[in-house]
Design an enzyme around this catalytic site. Sequence first.
Site, PDB file in Angstrom:
ATOM      1  N   ASP A 487       0.652  -1.112  -0.053  1.00 38.14           N
ATOM      2  CA  ASP A 487      -0.080  -0.127   0.043  1.00 38.14           C
ATOM      3  C   ASP A 487       0.897   1.218  -0.061  1.00 38.14           C
ATOM      4  O   ASP A 487       0.231   2.271  -0.317  1.00 38.14           O
ATOM      5  CB  ASP A 487      -0.914   0.087   1.307  1.00 38.14           C
TER       6      ASP A 487
HETATM    7  C1  GLC Z   1      -0.829   2.747   5.754  1.00 39.09           C
HETATM    8  C2  GLC Z   1      -0.168   1.569   6.311  1.00 39.09           C
HETATM    9  C3  GLC Z   1       0.002   0.574   5.624  1.00 39.09           C
HETATM   10  C4  GLC Z   1      -1.317   0.125   5.386  1.00 39.09           C
HETATM   11  C5  GLC Z   1      -2.207   1.106   4.791  1.00 39.09           C
HETATM   12  C6  GLC Z   1      -3.545   0.778   4.392  1.00 39.09           C
HETATM   13  O1  GLC Z   1      -0.294   3.053   4.644  1.00 39.09           O
HETATM   14  O2  GLC Z   1       1.125   2.190   6.725  1.00 39.09           O
HETATM   15  O3  GLC Z   1       0.695  -0.457   6.201  1.00 39.09           O
HETATM   16  O4  GLC Z   1      -1.477  -1.097   4.264  1.00 39.09           O
HETATM   17  O5  GLC Z   1      -2.081   2.208   5.406  1.00 39.09           O
HETATM   18  O6  GLC Z   1      -4.431   1.721   3.823  1.00 39.09           O
HETATM   19  C1  GLC Z   2      -1.503  -3.664   5.346  1.00 40.24           C
HETATM   20  C2  GLC Z   2      -2.646  -3.716   4.620  1.00 40.24           C
HETATM   21  C3  GLC Z   2      -2.570  -4.704   3.563  1.00 40.24           C
HETATM   22  C4  GLC Z   2      -1.231  -4.378   2.677  1.00 40.24           C
HETATM   23  C5  GLC Z   2      -0.184  -4.430   3.646  1.00 40.24           C
HETATM   24  C6  GLC Z   2       1.246  -3.893   2.908  1.00 40.24           C
HETATM   25  O1  GLC Z   2      -1.211  -4.856   6.056  1.00 40.24           O
HETATM   26  O2  GLC Z   2      -3.861  -4.215   5.415  1.00 40.24           O
HETATM   27  O3  GLC Z   2      -3.822  -4.612   2.732  1.00 40.24           O
HETATM   28  O4  GLC Z   2      -1.152  -5.335   1.789  1.00 40.24           O
HETATM   29  O5  GLC Z   2      -0.447  -3.619   4.451  1.00 40.24           O
HETATM   30  O6  GLC Z   2       1.234  -2.507   2.689  1.00 40.24           O
END
Ligand code: GLC
Ligand code: GLC
Length: 825
Positions: A487
């Site tokens: 993300d």
């Molecule tokens: C933030 C977190 C990330 C997560 C994302 C979800 O970016 O750091 O880990 O996956 O939020 O929206």
């Molecule tokens: C968080 C989010 C997941 C994402 C991950 C890596 O765990 O829930 O959807 O893949 O972060 O960013």
Amino acid sequence: MRYGHFDDDRREYVITRPDTPLPWINYLGCEDYFGIISNTAGGYSFYRDARLRRLTRYRYNNAPLDLGGRYLYVRDEESGDSWSPSWQPTLSELDDYECRHGMGYTTISSKRAGIRVETRYFVPLGETLEVWRARVTNERSAPARVSLFGTVEFCLWDAQDDATNFQRNYSTGEVEVEDGVIYHTTEYRERRDHFAYFACSAPSAGFDTSRDAFLGPYRGWDRPVAVERGATSDSIAHGWQPIGAHQVRLVLAPGETRDVIFVLGYAENPKDAKFDPPGSGTIDKRRVRPVIARYLDPDAAESAFGALRNRWDGWLGSLQVVTDNSHLDRMVNVWNAYQCMVTFNLSRSASLYESGIGRGMGFRDSTQDLLGFVHMVPERARQRILDIAATQLPTGGAYHQYQPLTKRGNDAVGSGFNDDPAWLVLAVAAYLKETGDLAILDEPVEYDNAPGSERPLDDHLRRAIDYTLERLGPHGLPLIGRADWNDCLNLNCFSDTPGESFQTTQNRDGGVAESVFIAGLFVIAANELAAIAGHRGDVPESERLRAAAAGMVAAVDAHGWDGEWFRRAYDFFGEPIGSVLNDEGKIFIEPQGICIMAGIGLDDGRAVRALAVVRERLATPHGIVLQQPAFTRYELRLGEISSYPPGYKENGGVFCHTNPWLMIAEALAGNSEGAFDYYLRINPSAREAISDVHRCEPYVYAQMIAGPDAPTHGEAKNSWLTGTAAWNYVAATQWIIGVRPELDGLRIDPHLPAECGEIQVLRRFRGTTYRIIVRCQPATDDGSPSVTRLVVDGRPIDRNIVPLPETPGGEIQVEALVGPAEVPS
Ligand code: GLC
Ligand code: GLC
């Protein structure tokens, strides 16, 4: 250092001191009614949706971190001394303390001044309520007179509004009290047809529903004035903060035990039958009274608890192993499976780190959670697949999230996370392999929940595949969109404004950033779907999909291989990310895992090379970090990943979700020792002895463990709600232990270190019970590959898939011999 220990026979983790490094929580409920509960009784409850139907109030990020809960107070009527038997919130010294977190229940017991209180919290199956059974024992040699208080603070339903909209909320709170039951009725007078209740089994010595009356002015939950004085005041809340507090007086002979039951619950009435009498402002309680009465009865409550335990025996009984490694056994048999249930139920909504208001169900999260859950309750997995697919967009793309209550896509977050659709294919493939239920592919499912748009599920899967094929970039690799699995790798969004969303602010047009990760994921998904099409006899579709997968492999070969490892992506400007050409972020873990899982590089040595670099540059004693070197500055063209201080989260933290991909990759590359080594590095039970470093619960996985660039290397964060649960379960059971469902049978393909000797596996699969014994023999020194030879019900078979029996229902004995291939002489 440890703060407790596992009780494997009872499937409990026993916490032996209340001051754990962080609150160590558990979950109550496994269907519609849920709660989180910490080892000091902190937490809250909700019906289905942690944001929209919150029953009790909780203040996140508080000091102390965990405040607000299912608190009891005891007052010794002779000395005037009072305390909380769960330690919080009074923090009074206890003579002993023990918290047992089990499968859907938590028991906290302690003793002070000769009074023992043991409280067991659980949610009966099929109900929307929780039972607290407080067992009070007088261990003194003299009679004791005590008051017991049970308390909740109601949330005014919408947790977001409850925490912000005070100009309204301070006026809307309402309660009713009838026959000793406290009903929380805020907004029932207008559009809500649901209410909460808090009841107590013992004759009432009084109650309070006004927080101010119970706590007293300028006091907190640590020093309620009603407890101090020994008397509630039968207050009725009008606005402000409605609570439920019951007072019970007990006179106990020496050695005497009394059970007091508190029931907190949620109820709904039909819209046109809300009031009794009709037209009055009073809730119609005719439906709920018998429910309350049932669970205030100790025998009924006890048998409901027994039923819950039996249900868990059944769920966990679908896969049990006996090996010589207790960390592997207790995680696979109990805690990892349990965490898979919790993530399946709650996605990323409510934990100590997820506020219950920020995120609903994630499309990619829930589809992956299903991978570790599907064998336990396949019918629920089936429904989940249909629910998620119904939020899919007609383009084949997906809303990134949806709300559990409405089951509708969340417009605020929107779509464009280009890995999302492919995960749906993996979820359906896992479901089909587990159940063989091909009929699901013909189920009509809406697009974007629009009536009339129904198409068979199969069509959704094709569109998921085509979505990627229709969005390829300059190198023939999939466009990344707002982000892929990571993300925080936001290559098309150049955010320089504080507070702006890194993912959803799109301020550059024509984003052409590409993802090698999605390429690998696509290859897996397309091949899965090809196998399914082939299984159904649809040869042209199967061939089309295989060709699409092969095309993507060719693109990865041409532009995804960096020379020693797989690249991560191409940025907006077409520059490689995760390459030797970069100064920071030279190598990322995700494409090494996913491309090797897709089979890329396995036959030409690239996989083995990439795995060697991972071991050298990314592996730490606390797990494998996400990338190296960590980013030291914020980089506009990379986004959120570079916003984190080095060593945390996606910026060089051990992002545990990715580690099992490397375990599977090692297994595929034939390195069983390596797979198991990685497995143990992040296994929570194996980290129990360093609980003071790890700090999170030793019985569940956390999302992240700080990497070596962080000053707190080894410290975990964001426990419980993480895709780490499902993927570790898959890696451990399907690849390390190696019992893997396939469309036409159960594959036995263990990758255990040779010293494991003999292991036993019990697996229920499509109605048949498989009793499997795996015997591992030491590998030869010349590194010749391991093979598995199978004997099924006494007959040797020539492949490693146990075929399906003609009639399911019986037992099949399987012996698997894992050892060096015989060298032909
Ligand atoms: C933030 C977190 C990330 C997560 C994302 C979800 O970016 O750091 O880990 O996956 O939020 O929206
Ligand atoms: C968080 C989010 C997941 C994402 C991950 C890596 O765990 O829930 O959807 O893949 O972060 O960013």
